[in-house]
Design a protein around this motif. Structure first.
Motif, PDB file in Angstrom:
ATOM      1  N   ASP A 111       0.827  -1.202   0.000  1.00  0.00           N
ATOM      2  CA  ASP A 111       0.000   0.000   0.000  1.00  0.00           C
ATOM      3  C   ASP A 111       0.864   1.256   0.000  1.00  0.00           C
ATOM      4  N   GLU A 112       1.948   1.246   0.749  1.00  0.00           N
ATOM      5  CA  GLU A 112       2.864   2.388   0.736  1.00  0.00           C
ATOM      6  C   GLU A 112       3.440   2.585  -0.662  1.00  0.00           C
ATOM      7  N   GLN A 113       3.784   1.489  -1.327  1.00  0.00           N
ATOM      8  CA  GLN A 113       4.309   1.569  -2.694  1.00  0.00           C
ATOM      9  C   GLN A 113       3.244   2.111  -3.648  1.00  0.00           C
ATOM     10  N   LYS A 114       1.998   1.709  -3.464  1.00  0.00           N
ATOM     11  CA  LYS A 114       0.915   2.205  -4.326  1.00  0.00           C
ATOM     12  C   LYS A 114       0.743   3.714  -4.163  1.00  0.00           C
ATOM     13  N   GLU A 171       7.144  10.737   4.631  1.00  0.00           N
ATOM     14  CA  GLU A 171       6.549   9.648   5.412  1.00  0.00           C
ATOM     15  C   GLU A 171       5.253   9.204   4.752  1.00  0.00           C
ATOM     16  N   ILE A 172       5.069   7.892   4.673  1.00  0.00           N
ATOM     17  CA  ILE A 172       3.808   7.304   4.229  1.00  0.00           C
ATOM     18  C   ILE A 172       3.372   6.348   5.321  1.00  0.00           C
ATOM     19  N   LEU A 173       2.183   6.571   5.843  1.00  0.00           N
ATOM     20  CA  LEU A 173       1.630   5.711   6.892  1.00  0.00           C
ATOM     21  C   LEU A 173       0.325   5.109   6.405  1.00  0.00           C
ATOM     22  N   TYR A 179      -1.712   8.066   4.708  1.00  0.00           N
ATOM     23  CA  TYR A 179      -1.267   9.427   5.002  1.00  0.00           C
ATOM     24  C   TYR A 179       0.114   9.635   4.401  1.00  0.00           C
ATOM     25  N   LEU A 180       0.260  10.712   3.654  1.00  0.00           N
ATOM     26  CA  LEU A 180       1.535  11.037   3.022  1.00  0.00           C
ATOM     27  C   LEU A 180       1.934  12.452   3.410  1.00  0.00           C
ATOM     28  N   GLY A 193       7.166  24.076  -0.137  1.00  0.00           N
ATOM     29  CA  GLY A 193       6.561  23.864   1.167  1.00  0.00           C
ATOM     30  C   GLY A 193       6.386  22.389   1.458  1.00  0.00           C
ATOM     31  N   ARG A 194       5.323  22.103   2.183  1.00  0.00           N
ATOM     32  CA  ARG A 194       5.047  20.739   2.604  1.00  0.00           C
ATOM     33  C   ARG A 194       3.583  20.435   2.360  1.00  0.00           C
TER      34      ARG A 194
END
Length: 168
Positions: A34-37, A103-105, A112-113, A133-134
């Motif tokens: 899922d993080e890779q997706k 970060e990817i959670l 959440y990215l 920015g972020r």
């Protein structure tokens, strides 16, 4: 009879940690996938955004998505977001954007990215505009396993430095 029950109970008890380990490993693999997706999602979004291809972007958003960019009112709904994102192309501007995922959670069907971003808008007339920015993005996972953007909040963070831009 009692010995058989004790033996069955012992075998069952020993199998629980193995099953738990297997479940934890499976969950970790799914989480990693899922993080890779989501990471691939952001690569595709960059390509479509820079090309001004709002039709491809449409499939990447939830219908009730909200875009909250620095210094502008919230943009609600996928149609309004696509209009907002397409305004530079419509004006004849060329946009380049780069991301550095921080970060990817994954938490169930939510992802959440957090990412740093750098955007250059080469206007058809006038000097280029540089924004950095972020971003904080919230995704929903559909029943088909696809991740779609639900909330997008951007700010202009002073700790995001021009020299950190991946394309530099």
């Amino acid at each position: 009879m009692i010995k058989t029950a004790i033996l069955v109970s012992a075998i069952f008890a020993l199998s629980i940690p193995a099953s738990s380990t297997w479940a934890a490993e499976t969950h970790a693999q799914t989480k990693s996938t899922d993080e890779q997706k989501i990471a691939r999602w952001s690569t595709r979004w960059k390509q479509y955004f820079e090309a001004g291809d709002t039709e491809q972007l449409r499939e990447m958003y939830e219908s009730d998505a909200v875009l909250m960019t620095h210094g502008t009112p919230a943009v609600r709904g996928v149609e309004a977001i696509l209009t907002f994102l397409g305004r530079n192309t419509k004006a004849g501007n060329k946009v380049r954007i780069d991301f550095a995922n921080e970060e990817i959670l994954i938490d169930g069907n939510r992802g959440y990215l957090t990412a740093k971003y750098w955007m250059t808008i080469e206007r058809s007339e006038g000097d280029p505009v540089e924004v950095k920015g972020r971003s904080f993005l919230v995704f929903k996972k559909g029943s088909n396993g696809a991740w779609r953007l639900w909330r997008d909040m951007d700010n202009q963070a002073p700790d995001v430095l021009t020299e950190e831009r991946p394309a530099n």
